[in-house]
Structure formats: structure tokens, C-alpha cells
Design a protein around this motif. Structure first.
Motif, PDB file in Angstrom:
ATOM      1  N   THR A  56      -3.423   5.072  -1.299  1.00  0.00           N
ATOM      2  CA  THR A  56      -3.967   5.292  -2.635  1.00  0.00           C
ATOM      3  C   THR A  56      -4.949   4.199  -3.036  1.00  0.00           C
ATOM      4  OG1 THR A  56      -2.038   4.169  -3.583  1.00  0.00           O
ATOM      5  CG2 THR A  56      -1.947   6.567  -3.434  1.00  0.00           C
ATOM      6  N   ARG A  57      -4.754   2.982  -2.530  1.00  0.00           N
ATOM      7  CA  ARG A  57      -5.634   1.870  -2.923  1.00  0.00           C
ATOM      8  C   ARG A  57      -7.066   2.159  -2.472  1.00  0.00           C
ATOM      9  NH1 ARG A  57      -7.050  -2.574  -0.001  1.00  0.00           N
ATOM     10  NH2 ARG A  57      -5.429  -2.091   1.537  1.00  0.00           N
ATOM     11  N   GLY A  58      -7.914   2.463  -3.422  1.00  0.00           N
ATOM     12  CA  GLY A  58      -9.305   2.756  -3.108  1.00  0.00           C
ATOM     13  C   GLY A  58      -9.503   4.082  -2.420  1.00  0.00           C
TER      14      GLY A  58
ATOM     15  N   ASP B 212       0.839  -1.203   0.000  1.00  0.00           N
ATOM     16  CA  ASP B 212       0.000   0.000   0.000  1.00  0.00           C
ATOM     17  C   ASP B 212       0.873   1.252   0.000  1.00  0.00           C
ATOM     18  OD1 ASP B 212      -2.509  -1.123  -0.131  1.00  0.00           O
ATOM     19  OD2 ASP B 212      -2.853  -1.112   2.032  1.00  0.00           O
ATOM     20  N   GLU B 213       0.453   2.249  -0.772  1.00  0.00           N
ATOM     21  CA  GLU B 213       1.176   3.510  -0.825  1.00  0.00           C
ATOM     22  C   GLU B 213       0.491   4.508   0.097  1.00  0.00           C
ATOM     23  OE1 GLU B 213       2.131   6.871  -4.179  1.00  0.00           O
ATOM     24  OE2 GLU B 213       2.415   4.749  -4.726  1.00  0.00           O
TER      25      GLU B 213
END
Length: 407
Positions: free
Chosen positions: A388-390, A355-356
């Protein structure tokens, strides 16, 4: 004798890879620092976050960010865009490794015409060139936020003055003159690394002596090789949690605890956060930059002395990652999640490796350094972390763990 047998056995097993590594390790022995006339000291452009970095000029190109790594025998360049643009030639092959459960990584020797550190230059310098972005040290290539490492072959020519609080690094060609406020620790060199003696108190009336490597390239406080603990017939019985570290040979999942005392010369550090690393008898224990950051310190290679001057404004207190997220900085300023500690606040939250992280408590990640993250992750209370994911944000509650971080 034991070392000779070990080296011979390694040579038989590994062939030219070990021969070439030893060749590179001594290839820079001819180097002589070229100082500007009448200069004895040089202030370097520096960045001291979780580890110390300086900026260096290579072949006339400025701005290469290099880690100061007293735990490295040789100096190394990695495959950042800035280094690639130099068009360096590939020399003989190398295999390089370090902490981690994986294999050694492929690299090769290369040479540059000149390097400059402030008012000092060296001509015809050999480096290891490593495609680090293609190894298990990185999850993704944009973790390469620095260009290389300065190891023993370069560091040994100077006295290094490192002031973490002021962010200052100065080199000198003169030995250091200690003051009455200094804690002075004698060191020795073995296989191009700096060692000193210590006494480790594991608690429960268990104390033993331990040889330690001075390792500014480690962001941790203290890494203790469990081999030596068991070899002494001892066992750490305090509270531990599971953590992870990433070296040149990939990931090492290990236990973390707090040892009551580590005594180094006349200095006694109490409640020292410790990574218990599993390894054989050639994996040494290390004192890292998180411990050193409590001092203004001088590494005097000419006299083989470490001088520590405690900061008056702070005493030695270990900080704990209470959120349980191991994050690495990215070149665009964000962070990437490398590991989720199973005993901490983030486990089960939905945050995943890879995850970022783009913000923390409403602050853009680009405004936060690695040192800022370490401070925030050790702060008790509610935190908001967005990825950023979702375009998802997570609420995490950092709390002390009795016997580990709350003693």
C-alpha cells in the motif's frame, strides 16, 4: 535438584509473578469434560494453515478461533474485539513470556463460566488474559487473527486426531489404537509440556541426543537450542542464513540452517530446516507444525504417545523462505512485513518492515492464507509483490542458496 534450585531462585527474583503463574497452571486441575450422552468422539470446526486452530464457544458465544498449542502450559485469551465483548473480570496479575529478546508481558487471570468444543463442555475455566496487541509479539493490533490458545490444561483431557491435508481435527475420550502404518513415539510430561527423545545429526560426524518439546504452536520445522550444541562440545558447520522469529517476549534474530538428520523413535527425518535459537539451558528445542504437517498425526494424552502416519502422496521435504520476507496475516486479509532477511531476495528491494502487502503475483492477498504464502515464498523464480505504501510493486527473484536450501 537443579530444577528446584532454579525454581527457588526464580521465586526470589520474581516474587508473586511466578507464584501466580504456577497457581494458574494448576487452577484447572478440577476440570472434567462433559460429553454428550453416548459420544466418544467429536469432530471440531477447524482451520489448519501454518498451525492448527479450532473454533470454540465461550459463555454461549460461538466462533472463538483458538490455536492448538502443545507447547503451552496454560490456556490463554487475547484482546481481540470478540474476546473484549465478553466483559471478563480481571483476576490476579501474571507475567507471561516465551521466545524473544524482550521482557515478559503483563497479563492477568480471568474465568469463564463455560467453554464448548464440539460435543464437549467444561465449566468454570480459568484462562490467562493477555493484551497481546500491546506487546512486541505484534507490530500492529490487527495481526490478532485468532482469539487465544488452548494449552496443556485443556488439551490433556483428549486424544487429538489432526489431519493436515484434509483440514480435519477430531477429539476423543478414548485412547488411540495404533495401526501397523503408524510411527509411535513415547512422550512424557514435564511442567505441563510434552517431551520426547531424539538423535540429531549435525553433519561432520557430529551426533548427539536431545530432548524435544512437541510444539504445535510453532509454525517452524525444528528449533534447536544452541546451548545444547555447545554444551556437547559440537558446532554446526553448514551454511546458515539470518532469520527472525516472534514470541511472547518479542523478536529473536537467529541463524537458520539444515541439519542432515533428526531421528525420533523409528522415524528419521532428513535435511531438516532448523532454527538455531540462542538460549540458556531452560529453553528447550522444539519440533513444530511444519514438520508435523507431513503426517496425519494423533496426540494421545492418556497414553502419552505421539502417532505419526506419513501421507502416501508426499515425502518429507522442507520448504524454504527464499524471498526472505517474514509476513503476518492481518484481520482484513492483507499481510504485514515483520522482517526482511538480510541474505535473501527481498533485501535491498525497498520493502520495509511495516509495509502492508495487498497482492502477490497478481492475486489479492485476501485470497491467500498463511500456508499459501509459505508455499509461494518457497517457489523458485520471479515474483511480484505489491504494498500500500505508495501503491508500489516490487519484482523479486527467488533462488536457492547452496548448502542451505539446495543440498
Amino acid at each position: 535438584m537443579k530444577l528446584l534450585i532454579l525454581l527457588l531462585g526464580t521465586l526470589v527474583l520474581s516474587g508473586c509473578s511466578v507464584v501466580n503463574y504456577l497457581r494458574l497452571k494448576y487452577e484447572n486441575d478440577h476440570l472434567v469434560p462433559n460429553w454428550h450422552v453416548d459420544k466418544t468422539h467429536s469432530r471440531l470446526s477447524a482451520d489448519i494453515s501454518a498451525k492448527p486452530y479450532v473454533y470454540m464457544t465461550i459463555n454461549g458465544v460461538r466462533g472463538f478461533k483458538m490455536m492448538i498449542d502443545t507447547g503451552a502450559s496454560i490456556s490463554l485469551l487475547q484482546d481481540t474485539s470478540k474476546v473484549k465483548a465478553l466483559g471478563l473480570k480481571e483476576g490476579y496479575p501474571l507475567e507471561l513470556g516465551g521466545w524473544g529478546d524482550g521482557e515478559n508481558s503483563r497479563a492477568y487471570q480471568t474465568q469463564v463460566s463455560q467453554i464448548k468444543l464440539g460435543d464437549v463442555s467444561f465449566d468454570e475455566v480459568s484462562f490467562a488474559y493477555m493484551p497481546l496487541s500491546q506487546t512486541d509479539y505484534f507490530l500492529r493490533p490487527d495481526e490478532a487473527v485468532f482469539d487465544g490458545v488452548l494449552g496443556h490444561d485443556i488439551l490433556k483431557h483428549f486424544t487429538w486426531y489432526i489431519d493436515t491435508q484434509k483440514g480435519k481435527i477430531t477429539i476423543s475420550k478414548l485412547p488411540y489404537q495404533p495401526t501397523q502404518d503408524d510411527v509411535t513415539i513415547p512422550m512424557r510430561v514435564f511442567l505441563s509440556k510434552l517431551y520426547f527423545d531424539s538423535e540429531v545429526d549435525l553433519g561432520n560426524n557430529q551426533t548427539f541426543t536431545q530432548e524435544i518439546v512437541l510444539d504445535t504452536g510453532s509454525r517452524h520445522y525444528f528449533k534447536l537450542n544452541n546451548y545444547y550444541v555447545r554444551d556437547a562440545g559440537l558446532e554446526f558447520k553448514g551454511k546458515t542464513v539470518t532469520g527472525s522469529d516472534f514470541g511472547l517476549s518479542g523478536q529473536t534474530v537467529h541463524q537458520r540452517g539444515t541439519v542432515p538428520k533428526v531421528k525420533i523413535g523409528d522415524l528419521t527425518l532428513t535435511n531438516v530446516k532448523t532454527n538455531f535459537i540462542e538460549g540458556d539451558d531452560d529453553g528447550k528445542s522444539v519440533l513444530g507444525s511444519s514438520a508435523l504437517s507431513h503426517f496425519s498425526y494423533v496426540i494421545d494424552y492418556s497414553n502419552l504417545m505421539l502417532h505419526l502416519k506419513p501421507y502416501q502422496s508426499s515425502k518429507f521435504i522442507a520448504r524454504y523462505n527464499l524471498l526472505g520476507l517474514e509476513l503476518r496475516k492481518l484481520t482484513d486479509g492483507a499481510f504485514v512485513v515483520r522482517y526482511v532477511m538480510p541474505d535473501m531476495a527481498a533485501v535491498g528491494s525497498g520493502i520495509k518492515v511495516g509495509d502492508e502487502v495487498v497482492s502477490f503475483n497478481g492475486v489479492d492477498a485476501k485470497q491467500l492464507s498463511q500456508k499459501d504464502w509459505i508455499t509461494l515464498s518457497s517457489t523458485i523464480g520471479e515474483h511480484t509483490l505489491c504494498v500500500t505504501r505508495g501503491d508500489t510493486c516490487y519484482e523479486l527473484n527467488a533462488q536457492h542458496i547452496a548448502g542451505y536450501s539446495n543440498l
